[in-house]
Design an enzyme around this catalytic site. Structure first.
Site, PDB file in Angstrom:
ATOM      1  N   ARG A 119      33.789  67.615   8.850  1.00 20.46           N
ATOM      2  CA  ARG A 119      33.918  68.443  10.055  1.00 20.46           C
ATOM      3  C   ARG A 119      35.249  69.195  10.081  1.00 20.46           C
ATOM      4  NH1 ARG A 119      33.055  63.791  12.616  1.00 20.46           N
ATOM      5  NH2 ARG A 119      30.886  63.128  12.558  1.00 20.46           N
ATOM      6  N   THR A 172      32.124  56.890  13.641  1.00 23.82           N
ATOM      7  CA  THR A 172      32.824  58.077  13.159  1.00 23.82           C
ATOM      8  C   THR A 172      33.964  58.489  14.081  1.00 23.82           C
ATOM      9  OG1 THR A 172      30.811  58.877  12.120  1.00 23.82           O
ATOM     10  CG2 THR A 172      32.517  60.496  12.503  1.00 23.82           C
ATOM     11  N   ASP A 218      36.687  67.213  15.557  1.00 24.98           N
ATOM     12  CA  ASP A 218      35.995  68.393  15.024  1.00 24.98           C
ATOM     13  C   ASP A 218      36.904  69.613  15.151  1.00 24.98           C
ATOM     14  OD1 ASP A 218      34.281  70.392  14.240  1.00 24.98           O
ATOM     15  OD2 ASP A 218      32.621  69.775  15.521  1.00 24.98           O
ATOM     16  N   ARG A 228      36.870  72.345  13.441  1.00 23.62           N
ATOM     17  CA  ARG A 228      36.311  73.575  12.868  1.00 23.62           C
ATOM     18  C   ARG A 228      36.383  74.753  13.838  1.00 23.62           C
ATOM     19  NH1 ARG A 228      30.511  71.222  11.311  1.00 23.62           N
ATOM     20  NH2 ARG A 228      30.948  70.209  13.305  1.00 23.62           N
TER      21      ARG A 228
END
Length: 198
Positions: free
Chosen positions: A92, A113, A125, A127
Protein backbone atom coordinates in the site's frame (compact mmCIF):
# COMPACT_ATOMS: atom_id res chain seq x y z
CA UNK A 1 3.59 17.45 -12.05
CA UNK A 2 6.37 16.70 -14.51
CA UNK A 3 5.49 15.00 -17.80
CA UNK A 4 6.52 11.33 -17.92
CA UNK A 5 8.15 9.46 -20.76
CA UNK A 6 5.60 7.13 -22.38
CA UNK A 7 6.01 3.90 -24.38
CA UNK A 8 3.41 1.37 -25.51
CA UNK A 9 3.12 -2.05 -27.11
CA UNK A 10 0.47 -4.74 -27.66
CA UNK A 11 0.38 -7.33 -24.86
CA UNK A 12 -1.16 -10.76 -25.36
CA UNK A 13 -2.60 -12.25 -22.15
CA UNK A 14 -4.86 -15.14 -21.19
CA UNK A 15 -7.67 -12.56 -21.06
CA UNK A 16 -7.01 -11.23 -24.57
CA UNK A 17 -4.86 -8.54 -26.16
CA UNK A 18 -4.35 -5.24 -24.35
CA UNK A 19 -2.37 -2.20 -25.38
CA UNK A 20 0.25 -1.88 -22.64
CA UNK A 21 1.56 1.58 -21.74
CA UNK A 22 4.30 2.60 -19.35
CA UNK A 23 4.35 6.10 -17.89
CA UNK A 24 7.85 6.69 -16.54
CA UNK A 25 8.46 9.64 -14.23
CA UNK A 26 12.07 8.66 -13.42
CA UNK A 27 14.57 5.76 -13.73
CA UNK A 28 13.31 4.54 -10.32
CA UNK A 29 10.96 1.63 -11.07
CA UNK A 30 8.52 2.80 -8.40
CA UNK A 31 8.01 5.93 -10.48
CA UNK A 32 6.62 3.89 -13.36
CA UNK A 33 2.88 3.36 -13.78
CA UNK A 34 1.55 0.73 -16.16
CA UNK A 35 -1.77 0.87 -18.00
CA UNK A 36 -3.40 -2.02 -19.84
CA UNK A 37 -6.03 -0.64 -22.18
CA UNK A 38 -8.93 -2.48 -23.80
CA UNK A 39 -10.94 -0.50 -26.35
CA UNK A 40 -13.69 1.51 -24.66
CA UNK A 41 -14.75 3.70 -27.58
CA UNK A 42 -18.19 5.21 -27.06
CA UNK A 43 -18.63 4.23 -23.42
CA UNK A 44 -17.49 5.09 -19.92
CA UNK A 45 -14.41 2.94 -19.27
CA UNK A 46 -14.27 0.31 -16.57
CA UNK A 47 -11.18 1.17 -14.53
CA UNK A 48 -9.14 -0.62 -11.92
CA UNK A 49 -6.27 1.00 -10.02
CA UNK A 50 -4.18 -1.72 -8.40
CA UNK A 51 -0.98 -1.39 -6.43
CA UNK A 52 1.64 -4.09 -6.70
CA UNK A 53 1.35 -7.06 -4.37
CA UNK A 54 4.26 -9.29 -5.32
CA UNK A 55 3.47 -11.91 -2.68
CA UNK A 56 -0.12 -12.25 -3.87
CA UNK A 57 0.10 -11.55 -7.60
CA UNK A 58 3.36 -13.35 -8.40
CA UNK A 59 3.62 -16.01 -5.71
CA UNK A 60 -0.16 -16.35 -5.19
CA UNK A 61 -0.11 -16.05 -1.42
CA UNK A 62 -3.31 -17.33 0.19
CA UNK A 63 -3.25 -14.56 2.81
CA UNK A 64 -4.78 -11.83 0.62
CA UNK A 65 -7.14 -11.48 -2.35
CA UNK A 66 -4.82 -9.41 -4.56
CA UNK A 67 -4.31 -12.13 -7.18
CA UNK A 68 -8.08 -12.61 -7.42
CA UNK A 69 -8.61 -8.86 -7.80
CA UNK A 70 -5.95 -8.68 -10.51
CA UNK A 71 -7.35 -11.54 -12.60
CA UNK A 72 -10.99 -10.57 -12.09
CA UNK A 73 -10.34 -6.96 -13.05
CA UNK A 74 -8.34 -7.81 -16.18
CA UNK A 75 -11.08 -10.19 -17.29
CA UNK A 76 -13.86 -7.64 -16.78
CA UNK A 77 -11.90 -4.82 -18.42
CA UNK A 78 -11.09 -6.95 -21.44
CA UNK A 79 -14.78 -7.86 -21.80
CA UNK A 80 -16.25 -4.40 -21.22
CA UNK A 81 -13.47 -2.05 -22.33
CA UNK A 82 -11.43 0.14 -20.04
CA UNK A 83 -8.12 0.75 -18.34
CA UNK A 84 -6.22 -1.30 -15.76
CA UNK A 85 -3.73 0.96 -13.97
CA UNK A 86 -0.91 -0.77 -12.12
CA UNK A 87 1.13 1.22 -9.59
CA UNK A 88 4.51 -0.25 -8.61
CA UNK A 89 4.19 0.52 -4.90
CA UNK A 90 3.90 -2.63 -2.81
CA UNK A 91 2.65 -2.67 0.76
CA UNK A 92 0.00 0.00 0.00
CA UNK A 93 2.84 2.36 -0.78
CA UNK A 94 4.81 1.56 2.39
CA UNK A 95 7.32 -0.56 0.45
CA UNK A 96 8.38 -4.20 0.48
CA UNK A 97 10.56 -3.98 3.58
CA UNK A 98 7.70 -2.64 5.70
CA UNK A 99 5.27 -5.09 4.15
CA UNK A 100 7.40 -8.17 4.88
CA UNK A 101 8.14 -6.96 8.40
CA UNK A 102 4.40 -6.53 8.86
CA UNK A 103 3.74 -10.02 7.53
CA UNK A 104 6.25 -11.36 10.05
CA UNK A 105 4.41 -9.63 12.89
CA UNK A 106 1.15 -11.14 11.65
CA UNK A 107 2.67 -14.62 11.46
CA UNK A 108 4.57 -14.55 14.77
CA UNK A 109 2.60 -12.17 16.99
CA UNK A 110 -0.92 -12.52 15.60
CA UNK A 111 -1.23 -8.83 14.70
CA UNK A 112 -3.52 -7.87 11.85
CA UNK A 113 -2.31 -5.68 8.98
CA UNK A 114 -3.35 -2.41 10.62
CA UNK A 115 -1.82 -3.33 13.99
CA UNK A 116 1.43 -4.46 12.36
CA UNK A 117 1.85 -1.25 10.37
CA UNK A 118 1.11 0.80 13.48
CA UNK A 119 3.74 -1.09 15.47
CA UNK A 120 6.25 -0.45 12.67
CA UNK A 121 5.44 3.27 12.69
CA UNK A 122 4.15 3.19 9.13
CA UNK A 123 1.08 4.87 7.67
CA UNK A 124 -1.67 2.40 6.86
CA UNK A 125 -2.10 3.69 3.31
CA UNK A 126 0.19 6.51 2.14
CA UNK A 127 -0.68 6.09 -1.57
CA UNK A 128 -1.62 9.06 -3.72
CA UNK A 129 -3.52 8.88 -6.98
CA UNK A 130 -2.40 11.93 -8.96
CA UNK A 131 -0.38 9.77 -11.34
CA UNK A 132 -3.29 7.40 -11.88
CA UNK A 133 -5.42 10.42 -12.71
CA UNK A 134 -2.72 11.65 -15.12
CA UNK A 135 -2.91 8.31 -16.94
CA UNK A 136 -6.68 8.56 -17.29
CA UNK A 137 -6.48 12.13 -18.52
CA UNK A 138 -3.88 11.02 -21.09
CA UNK A 139 -6.65 8.87 -22.59
CA UNK A 140 -9.09 11.78 -22.33
CA UNK A 141 -11.10 10.02 -19.62
CA UNK A 142 -13.28 12.27 -17.47
CA UNK A 143 -15.74 9.70 -16.09
CA UNK A 144 -15.00 6.17 -14.88
CA UNK A 145 -16.67 3.08 -13.52
CA UNK A 146 -14.12 2.25 -10.84
CA UNK A 147 -13.63 -1.32 -9.61
CA UNK A 148 -12.84 -0.77 -5.93
CA UNK A 149 -13.85 -1.21 -2.31
CA UNK A 150 -11.51 1.57 -1.18
CA UNK A 151 -13.06 5.03 -0.65
CA UNK A 152 -9.56 6.61 -0.79
CA UNK A 153 -9.24 5.65 -4.46
CA UNK A 154 -12.59 7.26 -5.24
CA UNK A 155 -11.60 10.46 -3.45
CA UNK A 156 -8.14 10.40 -5.01
CA UNK A 157 -9.61 10.51 -8.52
CA UNK A 158 -12.40 12.93 -7.65
CA UNK A 159 -9.84 15.33 -6.19
CA UNK A 160 -8.19 15.31 -9.62
CA UNK A 161 -11.45 16.21 -11.37
CA UNK A 162 -12.52 12.74 -12.51
CA UNK A 163 -16.13 11.68 -11.94
CA UNK A 164 -16.37 8.24 -10.35
CA UNK A 165 -19.11 5.61 -10.23
CA UNK A 166 -18.02 2.81 -7.92
CA UNK A 167 -18.30 -0.85 -8.97
CA UNK A 168 -17.88 -3.36 -6.13
CA UNK A 169 -14.90 -5.75 -6.35
CA UNK A 170 -15.38 -8.03 -3.36
CA UNK A 171 -14.14 -11.60 -3.15
CA UNK A 172 -15.52 -14.29 -0.87
CA UNK A 173 -13.29 -14.60 2.20
CA UNK A 174 -11.36 -17.82 2.66
CA UNK A 175 -10.13 -19.39 5.87
CA UNK A 176 -6.65 -18.03 5.09
CA UNK A 177 -7.52 -14.44 4.20
CA UNK A 178 -10.59 -13.68 6.32
CA UNK A 179 -8.64 -11.85 9.05
CA UNK A 180 -6.80 -9.76 6.44
CA UNK A 181 -10.01 -8.78 4.66
CA UNK A 182 -11.74 -8.00 7.95
CA UNK A 183 -8.86 -5.69 8.88
CA UNK A 184 -9.19 -3.86 5.54
CA UNK A 185 -12.91 -3.41 6.13
CA UNK A 186 -12.98 -2.47 9.79
CA UNK A 187 -9.67 -0.61 10.19
CA UNK A 188 -8.83 0.73 6.74
CA UNK A 189 -12.40 1.72 5.84
CA UNK A 190 -12.89 -0.52 2.81
CA UNK A 191 -16.53 -0.96 1.84
CA UNK A 192 -17.31 -4.68 2.08
CA UNK A 193 -20.72 -6.27 2.51
CA UNK A 194 -19.28 -9.37 4.14
CA UNK A 195 -18.07 -7.31 7.13
CA UNK A 196 -20.94 -4.83 7.32
CA UNK A 197 -19.01 -1.80 6.06
CA UNK A 198 -20.90 -1.31 2.80
Amino acid sequence: MTIPKIANSPLRTIHGVFELYVFSWSPNEQDNVLALVSDFSGRTPLVRIQSACYTGEIFESLDCDCHWQLETSLCKIQEQGGVFIYMLCDGRGAGLLTKIRGMSLTAHEGLDTAEAYKKLGSQLDPREYDRAAFVLKHFDVKNVELLTNNPRKIKGLEDQGIAVHRVRLESLPTEENRAYLMSKATKLGHRMKEFGTD
